[in-house]
Design an enzyme around this catalytic site. Structure first.
Site, PDB file in Angstrom:
ATOM      1  N   MET A 171       0.874  -1.155  -0.099  1.00 21.15           N
ATOM      2  CA  MET A 171       0.091  -0.013  -0.018  1.00 21.15           C
ATOM      3  C   MET A 171       0.794   1.189   0.111  1.00 21.15           C
ATOM      4  O   MET A 171       0.315   2.201   0.601  1.00 21.15           O
ATOM      5  CB  MET A 171      -0.878  -0.093   1.129  1.00 21.15           C
ATOM      6  CG  MET A 171      -1.908  -1.274   1.248  1.00 21.15           C
ATOM      7  SD  MET A 171      -2.709  -1.621  -0.199  1.00 21.15           S
ATOM      8  CE  MET A 171      -3.880  -0.275  -0.065  1.00 21.15           C
ATOM      9  N   ARG A 172       1.786   1.305  -0.709  1.00 21.41           N
ATOM     10  CA  ARG A 172       2.628   2.377  -0.918  1.00 21.41           C
ATOM     11  C   ARG A 172       3.097   2.776  -2.273  1.00 21.41           C
ATOM     12  O   ARG A 172       3.354   1.526  -2.999  1.00 21.41           O
ATOM     13  CB  ARG A 172       4.349   2.264  -0.017  1.00 21.41           C
ATOM     14  CG  ARG A 172       4.001   1.836   1.421  1.00 21.41           C
ATOM     15  CD  ARG A 172       3.918   3.042   2.256  1.00 21.41           C
ATOM     16  NE  ARG A 172       3.681   2.916   3.614  1.00 21.41           N
ATOM     17  CZ  ARG A 172       3.442   3.797   4.271  1.00 21.41           C
ATOM     18  NH1 ARG A 172       3.394   4.882   4.153  1.00 21.41           N
ATOM     19  NH2 ARG A 172       3.343   3.573   5.827  1.00 21.41           N
ATOM     20  N   ASN A 196       2.067  -4.825 -10.397  1.00 22.79           N
ATOM     21  CA  ASN A 196       1.250  -4.485  -9.243  1.00 22.79           C
ATOM     22  C   ASN A 196      -0.164  -5.177  -9.768  1.00 22.79           C
ATOM     23  O   ASN A 196      -0.744  -5.309 -10.956  1.00 22.79           O
ATOM     24  CB  ASN A 196       1.179  -2.935  -8.976  1.00 22.79           C
ATOM     25  CG  ASN A 196       0.054  -2.462  -7.983  1.00 22.79           C
ATOM     26  OD1 ASN A 196       0.300  -3.288  -7.008  1.00 22.79           O
ATOM     27  ND2 ASN A 196      -0.659  -1.445  -8.197  1.00 22.79           N
ATOM     28  N   HIS A 207      -4.012  -4.352  -9.139  1.00 24.35           N
ATOM     29  CA  HIS A 207      -5.113  -3.195  -8.625  1.00 24.35           C
ATOM     30  C   HIS A 207      -6.592  -3.711  -8.456  1.00 24.35           C
ATOM     31  O   HIS A 207      -6.994  -4.393  -9.423  1.00 24.35           O
ATOM     32  CB  HIS A 207      -5.107  -1.940  -9.400  1.00 24.35           C
ATOM     33  CG  HIS A 207      -5.757  -0.930  -8.787  1.00 24.35           C
ATOM     34  ND1 HIS A 207      -5.575  -0.179  -7.830  1.00 24.35           N
ATOM     35  CD2 HIS A 207      -7.112  -0.349  -9.316  1.00 24.35           C
ATOM     36  CE1 HIS A 207      -6.575   0.824  -7.413  1.00 24.35           C
ATOM     37  NE2 HIS A 207      -7.452   0.722  -8.554  1.00 24.35           N
TER      38      HIS A 207
HETATM   39  C1  GRF Z   1      -5.954  -6.671  -3.333  1.00 27.15           C
HETATM   40  O1  GRF Z   1      -7.291  -6.513  -3.489  1.00 27.15           O
HETATM   41  C2  GRF Z   1      -5.049  -6.244  -4.110  1.00 27.15           C
HETATM   42  O2  GRF Z   1      -5.768  -5.921  -5.478  1.00 27.15           O
HETATM   43  C3  GRF Z   1      -4.934  -4.534  -3.651  1.00 27.15           C
HETATM   44  O3  GRF Z   1      -4.802  -4.945  -2.016  1.00 27.15           O
HETATM   45  C4  GRF Z   1      -5.615  -6.279  -1.698  1.00 27.15           C
HETATM   46  C5  GRF Z   1      -4.509  -6.959  -1.109  1.00 27.15           C
HETATM   47  O4  GRF Z   1      -5.018  -8.024  -0.496  1.00 27.15           O
HETATM   48  N1  GRF Z   1      -3.606  -4.092  -3.975  1.00 27.15           N
HETATM   49  P1  GRF Z   1      -4.061  -9.608  -0.004  1.00 27.15           P
HETATM   50  O5  GRF Z   1      -2.887  -8.856   0.943  1.00 27.15           O
HETATM   51  O6  GRF Z   1      -3.307 -10.020  -1.150  1.00 27.15           O
HETATM   52  O7  GRF Z   1      -4.832 -10.522   0.381  1.00 27.15           O
END
Ligand code: GRF
Length: 264
Positions: A135-136, A157, A159
């Site tokens: 989340m960065r 990535n 999304h």
């Molecule tokens: C997922 O929905 C991904 O698309 C988003 O953050 C969430 C991460 O879920 N970037 P996890 O940690 O893989 O369970």
């Protein structure tokens, strides 16, 4: 199988995507091997998943770094090779009219964190870095040092929305609140913007009037667990190529965009 790629992952949370990728490496769906799991968050569940599989893990504590800078900015030095003007000229994360002090603080603290990330990653060389719920945003400081050949990006990535709709931190929530009738997920290479890099793959699902946010997240995550390994396998098979396209529009303007071509 002598042709496995080495994959590193960065996570911030529970790591279900990480798990899907590790499982796909083990089952052979992906010709790859996960060689590290790194996080910005010491409490990330994804780190435990890595440990369970005896994969080396590390943490670069972004919060601590950002807090340290806010407390004593004059005592916190950016990395020696940090050049703020260069970063500002490349980045697409802040509009140019935004508060310059905030921008400066953002890019200095991120470069400090990213220099640490690069140092840790250096111990575990990889072909591909996957952001799996990290989340960065990575800044040009990191991206340029990791993607040493700009024609061959190697940071992916996932999304939780059908980009370019709903970039940002809450793709499924934004999809739901907007009243969209289709939701989905996207895997892309990262570039200097937020969720703006060339798209590798997407999967979509229908949204009905009974669907809650939770239902949408569940439908989406299930597709993420299929999509991410599929896209990584395309990378492992060297079937992904980025190409800069340019089109003349009816109004005479040129639209150009780097896109991913997938070879057969
Ligand atoms: C997922 O929905 C991904 O698309 C988003 O953050 C969430 C991460 O879920 N970037 P996890 O940690 O893989 O369970």
């Amino acid at each position: 199988m002598g042709n496995k790629i080495k994959i590193g992952a960065l996570v911030s949370g529970g790591g279900t995507n990480l798990q899907a990728i590790i499982d796909s490496c083990i089952s052979g769906k992906v010709d790859g091997e996960m060689v590290f799991v790194g996080s910005d968050n010491p409490g990330a569940g994804g780190l435990k998943r890595g440990e369970k599989h005896s994969i080396p893990t590390f943490v670069v504590d972004y919060k601590k770094i950002i807090h340290g800078y806010k407390e004593k900015p004059e005592q916190t030095m950016p990395p020696e090779d940090f050049d703020l003007d260069e970063i500002l000229s490349k980045q697409h994360l802040f509009p140019s009219e935004s508060d310059s002090k905030r921008r400066r603080q953002y890019f200095i603290t991120r470069a400090i964190a990213e220099a640490e990330l690069l140092k840790k990653i250096h111990n575990h060389p990889v072909d591909l870095l996957v952001l799996a719920g990290f989340m960065r945003n990575l800044t040009p400081y990191f991206i340029d040092r990791f993607n040493t050949d700009p024609d061959h990006p190697r940071i992916m990535n996932i999304h939780p929305a059908l980009l370019p709709a709903f970039p940002g931190v809450d793709g499924y929530g934004d999809t739901f609140r907007y009243g969209a009738k289709v939701g989905g997920c996207t895997v892309h290479f990262i570039d200097y913007g937020e969720d703006s890099g060339p798209i590798i793959g997407q999967k979509a699902f229908s949204i009905t009037s009974d669907d809650t946010i939770e239902a949408i997240k569940e439908k989406g995550l299930r597709l993420e667990w299929e999509l991410y390994p599929e896209c990584i396998q395309l990378f492992a098979q060297r079937r992904l190529k980025t190409v800069k396209m340019a089109y003349r529009l009816e109004n005479g303007k040129i639209y150009s965009k780097t896109i991913v071509k997938i070879s057969k």
